[in-house]
Design an enzyme around this catalytic site. Structure first.
Site, PDB file in Angstrom:
ATOM      1  N   TRP A   9      -3.189  -2.665  -1.569  1.00  0.00           N
ATOM      2  CA  TRP A   9      -2.843  -4.008  -2.048  1.00  0.00           C
ATOM      3  C   TRP A   9      -3.494  -4.955  -1.055  1.00  0.00           C
ATOM      4  CZ3 TRP A   9       0.397  -8.111  -0.212  1.00  0.00           C
ATOM      5  CH2 TRP A   9       0.733  -9.067  -1.185  1.00  0.00           C
ATOM      6  N   GLU A  67       6.025 -14.525 -12.915  1.00  0.00           N
ATOM      7  CA  GLU A  67       5.560 -13.265 -12.325  1.00  0.00           C
ATOM      8  C   GLU A  67       4.810 -12.412 -13.333  1.00  0.00           C
ATOM      9  OE1 GLU A  67       8.390 -11.417  -8.909  1.00  0.00           O
ATOM     10  OE2 GLU A  67       9.351 -11.600 -10.851  1.00  0.00           O
ATOM     11  N   ASN A 120      -0.931   1.188   5.914  1.00  0.00           N
ATOM     12  CA  ASN A 120      -0.111   0.199   5.209  1.00  0.00           C
ATOM     13  C   ASN A 120       0.354  -0.797   6.261  1.00  0.00           C
ATOM     14  OD1 ASN A 120       1.618  -1.236   3.574  1.00  0.00           O
ATOM     15  ND2 ASN A 120       3.219   0.338   3.559  1.00  0.00           N
ATOM     16  N   GLY A 121       0.151  -2.093   6.021  1.00  0.00           N
ATOM     17  CA  GLY A 121       0.571  -3.101   6.994  1.00  0.00           C
ATOM     18  C   GLY A 121      -0.588  -3.999   7.392  1.00  0.00           C
ATOM     19  N   LYS A 158       5.528  -4.484  -5.143  1.00  0.00           N
ATOM     20  CA  LYS A 158       6.963  -4.234  -5.250  1.00  0.00           C
ATOM     21  C   LYS A 158       7.660  -4.464  -3.917  1.00  0.00           C
ATOM     22  CE  LYS A 158      10.650  -2.856  -7.324  1.00  0.00           C
ATOM     23  NZ  LYS A 158      11.227  -3.900  -8.179  1.00  0.00           N
ATOM     24  N   CYS A 210       0.823  -1.202   0.000  1.00  0.00           N
ATOM     25  CA  CYS A 210       0.000   0.000   0.000  1.00  0.00           C
ATOM     26  C   CYS A 210       0.863   1.260   0.000  1.00  0.00           C
ATOM     27  CB  CYS A 210      -0.884   0.024   1.234  1.00  0.00           C
ATOM     28  SG  CYS A 210      -1.845  -1.481   1.441  1.00  0.00           S
ATOM     29  N   GLU A 259      15.737 -17.898 -11.528  1.00  0.00           N
ATOM     30  CA  GLU A 259      15.438 -16.503 -11.853  1.00  0.00           C
ATOM     31  C   GLU A 259      14.628 -16.435 -13.161  1.00  0.00           C
ATOM     32  OE1 GLU A 259      15.317 -13.824 -10.437  1.00  0.00           O
ATOM     33  OE2 GLU A 259      15.524 -12.220 -11.897  1.00  0.00           O
ATOM     34  N   HIS A 267      15.434 -37.299 -12.052  1.00  0.00           N
ATOM     35  CA  HIS A 267      14.871 -37.801 -10.802  1.00  0.00           C
ATOM     36  C   HIS A 267      13.415 -37.381 -10.616  1.00  0.00           C
ATOM     37  CE1 HIS A 267      18.758 -39.323  -9.700  1.00  0.00           C
ATOM     38  NE2 HIS A 267      19.297 -38.131  -9.892  1.00  0.00           N
ATOM     39  N   ARG A 279       4.229   0.261  -6.531  1.00  0.00           N
ATOM     40  CA  ARG A 279       4.164  -0.681  -5.419  1.00  0.00           C
ATOM     41  C   ARG A 279       3.113  -1.768  -5.668  1.00  0.00           C
ATOM     42  NH1 ARG A 279       6.306   2.700  -0.835  1.00  0.00           N
ATOM     43  NH2 ARG A 279       5.235   1.488   0.711  1.00  0.00           N
ATOM     44  N   LYS A 333      10.869 -14.874 -13.114  1.00  0.00           N
ATOM     45  CA  LYS A 333      10.519 -13.705 -13.939  1.00  0.00           C
ATOM     46  C   LYS A 333       9.346 -14.058 -14.849  1.00  0.00           C
ATOM     47  CE  LYS A 333      12.097 -10.996 -12.411  1.00  0.00           C
ATOM     48  NZ  LYS A 333      13.155 -10.918 -11.424  1.00  0.00           N
TER      49      LYS A 333
END
Ligand code: G6P
Length: 601
Positions: free
Chosen positions: A74, A480, A98-99, A596, A2, A473, A496, A27, A477
């Site tokens: 968010w 996401e 925020n939180g 973010k 947020c 990575e 395996h 964000r 990416k």
């Protein structure tokens, strides 16, 4: 996460707040809202989705007033809806948060009547209103409310009938006060406040602030008035614009030769590695590296470097696991935390767990004023500049560069690297920005391949040695931003289990520069091709020469000494994901459900 803005100004606050929220868009969010006090009366507007929806609403239903608070949300408690959007209001109080308020259920049970949202935040407004009902002043009511909260929060309160008052509080989530000329601001980061003022006071843990147009009074958690330092910030506006690119992510990928060169300048002096703060790696017997997301992948690459170059054992942990496992932290252990934002809640909590136990707390951060930087013994900056795209690119590359510089420095101190080898490694580092620029030339091929990758429902990434975390990575990416399911395996682990997935529909991306492990990786590639899997080989000219037969596609990278390959191979990992996402039409810079900076557990 947020974003928060608060304004006591001498202009209409709504457009300024919408602008500030726009700067906080990076964000990630799902709804937004603002509240103002106009002619003494508190009112608000809220809208779901992109900020433009709130801006549209304000055209048809304007919200005048020179004092206001604004928020991008968010979702954590309750889905994205107008009722769940901030500011939350109860009678004479509006609040943005925020939180997470962890004890919101208990607090809600103590209050009479019902709320109108599913959020944890609404209880803050309702509690504050109850204190006002009991006859408290707005300041006392806000402080009494904050006293009852458990969890992580940055809060900003606005009151009916109070056009010259904001009350702010910080615990676990950053918050800054901005000082203008006869105007005052509150913001969740410097980017929100950048164009409004360059003078900021960061609140510290537990601080509350009473803000009026003439200034801010700050109190610590015990209620004692305290002085907090005012700092001058410089937000380089160019760094938060797209500079002709279609997306921030594209711009940030292309900035990498420059940002890599910026960070190397800070860690290299002549033929030697010279980190900005010295740390003695001879007196430590292991490193525990802890991080989340892409930063954790940077740690996994660094494990290979520290172990090979400095003969120093490294354990890598995901912060959310590390903090609760209560594992032993030896007195000779160095704890190292990597975080772009420096505010990731799990990483910060992990740092606090290690503090007092480990020999030292080191951090590798992009934001030097962040909580993680401030709570470390040594904070090492990555100098990547503001990164706006949610999927980390240039920050990841610069994290790698700093970790490699540290590994070399550790090797020199521990006698596993002599002066000649150090000079050789430094020369290699200095060539990297140029090679990075050359590596960007694979972009056209990546764009051409994107159409075909976009058709896949699953994609596998393989690599050996430090290319194994790079496979992670690549997969991270891709999932996401393109929402295609992707997984990474160590090439040798393919047989395996995951080989069961291989058929003609499965693209398998193999990161394999020509290095001592190349032949082994090629054998694993053959296992995929024998089962009709479509191999996309990312290698150098030498690798392409010997191993292109039967592969679906080859991306040819510049030749580089194996130790540096992870830094260079970040580029194809990023570009494959980027162009596949662009082809699919997903929201590259603000992918669904992601944020973010994740300041909640
Ligand atoms: C979020 C972001 C990731 C990032 C991770 C860690 O999940 O979406 O891109 O890698 O947080 O963030 P940090 O700021 O601690 O590096």
């Amino acid at each position: 996460m947020c974003g928060i803005i608060g304004i006591l100004g001498d202009h209409q606050a709504a457009p300024i707040m919408v602008d500030a929220l726009k700067r906080l868009e990076y964000r990630g969010y799902d709804s937004a809202g603002i509240a103002t006090v106009h002619d003494g009366a508190l009112d608000r507007r809220r809208a779901v989705g992109k900020l433009v929806n709130l801006a549209d609403l304000l055209v048809t239903d304007p919200l005048p007033g020179f004092a206001g608070i604004g928020h991008t949300r968010w979702a954590t408690h309750g889905g994205p809806s107008v009722a769940n959007a901030h500011p939350h209001r109860a009678g004479r109080v509006a609040v943005v948060h925020n939180g997470i308020i962890e004890n919101f259920r208990e607090l809600r049970a103590e209050l009479s009547g019902d709320g109108e949202s599913e959020t944890d935040t609404e209880v803050v407004a309702r509690l504050c209103e109850a204190f006002l009902d009991a006859g408290m002043t707005p300041k006392d009511a806000a402080f009494a409310t904050v006293d009852k909260l458990e969890g992580a929060y940055a809060l900003c309160f606005l009151f009916d009938g109070e056009p010259d008052l904001l009350v702010a509080a910080r615990a676990g989530s950053p918050l800054a006060i901005g000082h203008g000329a006869g105007e005052m601001f509150v913001g969740s980061d410097a980017i929100a406040l950048g164009p409004l003022t360059d003078r900021l006071t960061y609140l510290e843990e537990g601080d509350r602030a009473v803000v009026t147009r003439s200034g801010a009074e700050i109190f610590d958690g015990e209620g004692h008035a305290v002085q907090r330092e005012m700092t001058r910030i410089r937000i380089d506006a160019a760094r938060i614009e797209k500079a002709g690119h279609r997306h921030f992510m594209a711009k940030e990928i292309h900035e990498q030769p420059q940002t890599l060169s910026d960070v190397l300048a800070a860690y290299v002096e002549g033929e030697r590695i010279a980190p900005p703060s010295a740390y003695d790696f001879t007196a430590t017997d292991r490193i525990q590296m802890v991080a989340c997301g892409t930063a954790q992948i940077a740690c996994s690459v660094a494990k290979y470097w520290f172990e090979a170059l400095a003969r120093l054992p490294v354990e890598v942990d995901i912060a959310s696991e590390y903090r609760y496992r209560e594992g032993p932290v030896g007195a000779q252990t160095t704890a190292l935390f990597v975080s772009q934002s420096g505010e990731t809640a799990d990483t910060l909590a992990a740092l606090r767990y290690a503090k007092g136990q480990a020999r030292a707390i080191l951090s590798v951060v992009n934001v030097e004023t962040s909580s993680i930087a401030r709570e470390s013994d040594i904070a090492l900056p990555i100098h990547a500049g503001v990164e706006v795209g949610v999927a980390s690119t240039k920050a990841f590359v610069n994290q790698l560069a700093v970790l490699l510089a540290l590994a070399i420095s550790a090797g020199v101190q521990r006698g596993t690297i002599d002066a000649a080898r150090e000079a050789e490694l430094v020369a290699g580092l200095k060539r990297l920005p140029g090679l990075m620029a050359q590596a960007l030339a694979v972009e056209d091929r990546c764009e051409a391949l994107a159409a075909r990758l976009a058709e896949a429902t699953d994609i596998l990434f393989l690599g050996r040695g430090p290319m194994y975390p790079m496979a992670h990575e690549g997969a991270l990416k891709l999932k996401e931003i393109s929402y295609i399911h992707a997984e990474a395996y160590a090439s040798g682990e393919l047989k395996h289990g995951p080989i069961a997935l291989v058929d003609r529909t499965l693209p398998v991306v193999v990161f394999a520069p020509m290095d001592p492990l190349f032949d082994k990786t090629v054998s694993n590639m053959q296992e995929v091709m024998a089962r009709e899997g479509k191999v996309l080989l990312v290698t150098d000219a030498e690798g392409a020469e010997v191993a292109s037969d039967g592969v679906w596609e080859v991306l040819v990278m510049p030749k580089v000494e194996p130790v540096f390959a992870p830094i260079l191979y970040a580029v194809p990992a990023q570009l494959l994901a980027y162009h596949t996402a662009v082809h699919k039409g997903t929201d590259v810079d603000q992918p669904r459900n992601l944020a973010k900076s994740v300041t909640v557990e």
